[in-house]
Write a protein that holds these residues in place. Structure first.
Motif, PDB file in Angstrom:
ATOM      1  N   LYS A 131       0.806  -1.234   0.000  1.00  0.00           N
ATOM      2  CA  LYS A 131       0.000   0.000   0.000  1.00  0.00           C
ATOM      3  C   LYS A 131       0.837   1.281   0.000  1.00  0.00           C
ATOM      4  CE  LYS A 131      -4.306  -1.652   1.751  1.00  0.00           C
ATOM      5  NZ  LYS A 131      -3.981  -2.961   2.247  1.00  0.00           N
ATOM      6  N   TYR A 169       2.725  13.699   3.087  1.00  0.00           N
ATOM      7  CA  TYR A 169       1.951  14.645   3.909  1.00  0.00           C
ATOM      8  C   TYR A 169       2.857  15.397   4.880  1.00  0.00           C
ATOM      9  CZ  TYR A 169      -2.580  13.380   2.035  1.00  0.00           C
ATOM     10  OH  TYR A 169      -3.657  13.223   1.186  1.00  0.00           O
ATOM     11  N   ASN A 202      -0.328  17.809  -1.097  1.00  0.00           N
ATOM     12  CA  ASN A 202      -1.778  17.557  -1.087  1.00  0.00           C
ATOM     13  C   ASN A 202      -2.498  18.306   0.028  1.00  0.00           C
ATOM     14  OD1 ASN A 202      -2.331  15.765  -3.318  1.00  0.00           O
ATOM     15  ND2 ASN A 202      -0.964  14.350  -2.276  1.00  0.00           N
ATOM     16  N   ILE A 255      -4.874  20.225   0.316  1.00  0.00           N
ATOM     17  CA  ILE A 255      -6.030  20.733  -0.446  1.00  0.00           C
ATOM     18  C   ILE A 255      -7.028  21.323   0.547  1.00  0.00           C
ATOM     19  CG2 ILE A 255      -7.841  20.100  -2.105  1.00  0.00           C
ATOM     20  CD1 ILE A 255      -5.413  18.963  -3.366  1.00  0.00           C
ATOM     21  N   GLY A 274     -10.092   7.762   0.979  1.00  0.00           N
ATOM     22  CA  GLY A 274      -8.834   8.447   0.648  1.00  0.00           C
ATOM     23  C   GLY A 274      -9.014   9.944   0.825  1.00  0.00           C
ATOM     24  N   GLN A 282     -12.920  17.485   1.174  1.00  0.00           N
ATOM     25  CA  GLN A 282     -14.127  17.029   0.461  1.00  0.00           C
ATOM     26  C   GLN A 282     -15.111  16.378   1.454  1.00  0.00           C
ATOM     27  OE1 GLN A 282     -13.778  18.493  -2.442  1.00  0.00           O
ATOM     28  NE2 GLN A 282     -11.608  18.682  -1.889  1.00  0.00           N
ATOM     29  N   ASP A 299      -8.605   7.292   5.421  1.00  0.00           N
ATOM     30  CA  ASP A 299      -7.366   7.382   4.653  1.00  0.00           C
ATOM     31  C   ASP A 299      -6.323   6.448   5.254  1.00  0.00           C
ATOM     32  OD1 ASP A 299      -6.312   9.756   2.524  1.00  0.00           O
ATOM     33  OD2 ASP A 299      -4.726   8.629   3.545  1.00  0.00           O
ATOM     34  N   LEU A 300      -5.414   6.014   4.375  1.00  0.00           N
ATOM     35  CA  LEU A 300      -4.301   5.158   4.799  1.00  0.00           C
ATOM     36  C   LEU A 300      -3.317   5.929   5.667  1.00  0.00           C
ATOM     37  CD1 LEU A 300      -2.981   2.367   4.125  1.00  0.00           C
ATOM     38  CD2 LEU A 300      -1.884   3.496   2.193  1.00  0.00           C
ATOM     39  N   SER A 301      -3.196   7.236   5.424  1.00  0.00           N
ATOM     40  CA  SER A 301      -2.169   8.040   6.088  1.00  0.00           C
ATOM     41  C   SER A 301      -2.663   8.635   7.406  1.00  0.00           C
ATOM     42  CB  SER A 301      -1.716   9.174   5.158  1.00  0.00           C
ATOM     43  OG  SER A 301      -1.009  10.147   5.893  1.00  0.00           O
ATOM     44  N   VAL A 309      -7.921   9.106  -5.839  1.00  0.00           N
ATOM     45  CA  VAL A 309      -7.410   8.094  -4.902  1.00  0.00           C
ATOM     46  C   VAL A 309      -7.108   6.766  -5.597  1.00  0.00           C
ATOM     47  CG1 VAL A 309      -7.881   6.818  -2.777  1.00  0.00           C
ATOM     48  CG2 VAL A 309      -8.717   9.150  -3.021  1.00  0.00           C
ATOM     49  N   SER A 328      -4.048   6.519  -7.310  1.00  0.00           N
ATOM     50  CA  SER A 328      -2.858   6.739  -6.480  1.00  0.00           C
ATOM     51  C   SER A 328      -2.416   5.426  -5.831  1.00  0.00           C
ATOM     52  CB  SER A 328      -3.162   7.770  -5.386  1.00  0.00           C
ATOM     53  OG  SER A 328      -3.275   9.054  -5.944  1.00  0.00           O
ATOM     54  N   MET A 329      -2.706   4.338  -6.511  1.00  0.00           N
ATOM     55  CA  MET A 329      -2.339   2.999  -6.013  1.00  0.00           C
ATOM     56  C   MET A 329      -2.273   2.069  -7.221  1.00  0.00           C
ATOM     57  SD  MET A 329      -6.072   1.923  -4.433  1.00  0.00           S
ATOM     58  CE  MET A 329      -6.125   3.297  -3.332  1.00  0.00           C
ATOM     59  N   LEU A 362      -4.757  -3.135  -6.518  1.00  0.00           N
ATOM     60  CA  LEU A 362      -5.313  -2.651  -5.248  1.00  0.00           C
ATOM     61  C   LEU A 362      -6.580  -1.815  -5.496  1.00  0.00           C
ATOM     62  CD1 LEU A 362      -5.069  -2.583  -2.214  1.00  0.00           C
ATOM     63  CD2 LEU A 362      -3.440  -0.696  -2.411  1.00  0.00           C
ATOM     64  N   ASN A 399     -10.123  -2.222  -3.641  1.00  0.00           N
ATOM     65  CA  ASN A 399     -10.710  -1.113  -2.876  1.00  0.00           C
ATOM     66  C   ASN A 399     -12.062  -0.672  -3.439  1.00  0.00           C
ATOM     67  OD1 ASN A 399      -8.905  -0.692  -0.739  1.00  0.00           O
ATOM     68  ND2 ASN A 399      -7.484   0.425  -2.029  1.00  0.00           N
ATOM     69  N   GLU A 419       4.833  13.372  -3.981  1.00  0.00           N
ATOM     70  CA  GLU A 419       4.307  12.001  -3.851  1.00  0.00           C
ATOM     71  C   GLU A 419       5.335  10.932  -4.212  1.00  0.00           C
ATOM     72  OE1 GLU A 419       0.598  11.787  -6.007  1.00  0.00           O
ATOM     73  OE2 GLU A 419      -0.372  13.268  -4.741  1.00  0.00           O
TER      74      GLU A 419
HETATM   75  C1  LIG Z   1      -3.864  12.466  -4.314  1.00  0.00           C
HETATM   76  S1  LIG Z   1      -4.376  12.211  -2.663  1.00  0.00           S
HETATM   77  C2  LIG Z   1      -6.072  12.736  -2.733  1.00  0.00           C
HETATM   78  C3  LIG Z   1      -6.601  13.138  -1.399  1.00  0.00           C
HETATM   79  C4  LIG Z   1      -8.041  13.646  -1.354  1.00  0.00           C
HETATM   80  N1  LIG Z   1      -9.000  12.700  -1.866  1.00  0.00           N
HETATM   81  C5  LIG Z   1      -8.199  14.957  -2.092  1.00  0.00           C
HETATM   82  O1  LIG Z   1      -8.856  15.016  -3.124  1.00  0.00           O
HETATM   83  O2  LIG Z   1      -7.632  15.940  -1.616  1.00  0.00           O
HETATM   84  C6  LIG Z   1      -4.506  10.437  -2.582  1.00  0.00           C
HETATM   85  C7  LIG Z   1      -4.913   9.934  -1.203  1.00  0.00           C
HETATM   86  O3  LIG Z   1      -5.125   8.531  -1.243  1.00  0.00           O
HETATM   87  C8  LIG Z   1      -4.673   7.964  -0.027  1.00  0.00           C
HETATM   88  N2  LIG Z   1      -4.436   6.537  -0.244  1.00  0.00           N
HETATM   89  C9  LIG Z   1      -3.488   5.956  -1.001  1.00  0.00           C
HETATM   90  N3  LIG Z   1      -3.586   4.618  -0.943  1.00  0.00           N
HETATM   91  C10 LIG Z   1      -4.649   4.347  -0.138  1.00  0.00           C
HETATM   92  C11 LIG Z   1      -5.274   3.144   0.302  1.00  0.00           C
HETATM   93  N4  LIG Z   1      -4.809   1.947  -0.065  1.00  0.00           N
HETATM   94  N5  LIG Z   1      -6.336   3.243   1.125  1.00  0.00           N
HETATM   95  C12 LIG Z   1      -6.812   4.458   1.512  1.00  0.00           C
HETATM   96  N6  LIG Z   1      -6.263   5.632   1.134  1.00  0.00           N
HETATM   97  C13 LIG Z   1      -5.192   5.582   0.308  1.00  0.00           C
HETATM   98  C14 LIG Z   1      -3.416   8.769   0.276  1.00  0.00           C
HETATM   99  O4  LIG Z   1      -3.012   8.677   1.619  1.00  0.00           O
HETATM  100  C15 LIG Z   1      -3.870  10.167  -0.127  1.00  0.00           C
HETATM  101  O5  LIG Z   1      -4.459  10.842   0.958  1.00  0.00           O
END
Ligand SMILES: C[S@@+](CC[C@H](N)C(=O)[O-])C[C@H]1O[C@@H](n2cnc3c(N)ncnc32)[C@H](O)[C@@H]1O
Length: 228
Positions: free
Chosen positions: A4, A13, A18, A20, A60, A66, A81-83, A125, A128-129, A133, A137, A176
Motif C-alpha cells: 500500500k 503529507y 496535497n 487541499i 482516501g 471534500q 485514509d491510509l495516512s 485516490v 494513487s495505487m 489494489l 478497494n 508524492e
Molecule cells: C492524491 S491524494 C487525494 C486526497 C483527497 N482525496 C483529495 O482530493 O484531496 C490520494 C490519497 O489517497 C490515499 N491513499 C493511497 N492509498 C490508499 C489506500 N490503499 N487506502 C486508503 N487511502 C489511500 C493517500 O493517503 C492520499 O491521501
C-alpha cells in the motif's frame, strides 16, 4: 496482502503535499446533480432516495476538505485514509468533524457493514495505487455503499514519459515520491468496473492544455458509478 506504500504517503503529507483546502468543483457537481441540490433558501432537493441517516463515505480523504464539503450538503460524512499524518491534519483543520475521520489499517476490508453508506466518493485516490489494489478497494467501496459512487482517475494522456500508456508507475519526482500513479484509459476503466460489478451512469474526460493542443497539462476522467 498488496503493497500500500503507506510510508510514502506519510512522507508526502509530512512535506505538506496535497494540502487541499478548497472544495473540488467536480465533487460539488456530483453532489448537486446526483445526490441533493441546495436551493437558494438553504433547503435541499434530493435526487435519490437517501436513508434517514444520509451517510457518505470519502475514501482516501487526505486532509478532509471534500469530507467537509459533503457535510455542507447535510450529509453525515466519514473520511478514511491510509495516512495517519493526513488524518491528523484533517482533524486539526476541521475539529468539528474530528470523530468523522478514521485511519485505515493495512487490511483491505473497510470497517463498515454492507450498504452502510448512501453514497461514496474517491477523489484522486484509486489512481494513487496499483491497479490490482484499486480493484479490491473499489469492490469494497461498492459493498459498503448503496447509491452512486463518484470516482476520478488520471488519464493516460498525462503519461508523457510512458508514451500515453495506461500503466502503473512509481512516482520519481519529489511530489508524492515513492507512491504509485496508475494511468487510465477507457479499456482499463472497463476492466476495473467489470471486476467490481459496477456500471457507468455518467462520465466526463476533462483535458487542460498548456500551450497548444499537443501539450496536455492535465487530463482526468470523472465518473459516477452504480451497481450493475
Ligand atoms: C492524491 S491524494 C487525494 C486526497 C483527497 N482525496 C483529495 O482530493 O484531496 C490520494 C490519497 O489517497 C490515499 N491513499 C493511497 N492509498 C490508499 C489506500 N490503499 N487506502 C486508503 N487511502 C489511500 C493517500 O493517503 C492520499 O491521501
Amino acid at each position: 496482502m498488496l503493497e500500500k506504500r503507506k510510508k510514502f504517503w506519510e512522507e508526502s503529507y509530512s512535506r505538506n503535499e496535497n494540502a487541499i483546502v478548497f472544495p473540488k468543483e467536480e465533487v460539488v457537481k456530483f453532489i448537486s446533480r446526483f445526490v441533493r441540490a441546495k436551493q437558494p433558501d438553504g433547503s435541499f432537493i434530493d435526487k435519490i432516495d437517501l436513508s434517514p441517516n444520509m451517510t457518505a463515505l470519502d475514501f482516501g480523504c487526505g486532509m478532509g476538505t471534500q469530507t467537509m464539503l459533503l457535510t455542507k450538503f447535510g450529509l453525515n460524512a466519514t473520511g478514511v485514509d491510509l495516512s495517519e499524518t493526513a488524518i491528523n491534519k484533517a482533524r486539526q483543520l476541521y475539529p468539528e468533524l474530528k470523530n468523522a475521520f478514521l485511519t485505515l489499517n493495512e487490511s483491505e476490508i473497510l470497517p463498515f457493514v454492507n450498504g452502510y453508506f448512501d453514497i461514496a466518493i474517491a477523489e484522486s485516490v484509486l489512481d494513487s495505487m496499483s491497479f490490482e489494489l484499486a480493484k479490491i478497494n473499489l469492490k469494497e467501496i461498492a459493498r459498503v455503499t448503496t447509491g452512486p459512487i463518484f470516482v476520478s482517475l488520471i488519464s493516460s494522456k498525462c503519461n508523457h514519459r510512458g508514451a500515453y500508456l495506461a500503466k502503473d508507475e512509481t512516482v520519481l519526482s519529489q511530489h508524492e515520491q515513492g507512491t504509485i500513479q496508475s494511468y487510465y484509459d477507457m479499456y482499463k476503466i472497463e476492466s476495473l468496473l467489470t471486476h467490481c460489478q459496477l456500471k457507468i451512469q455518467w462520465y466526463s474526460l476533462n483535458q487542460e492544455f498548456f500551450n497548444n493542443e499537443n501539450d496536455i497539462e492535465n487530463a482526468r476522467y470523472y465518473l459516477v458509478l452504480n451497481k450493475r
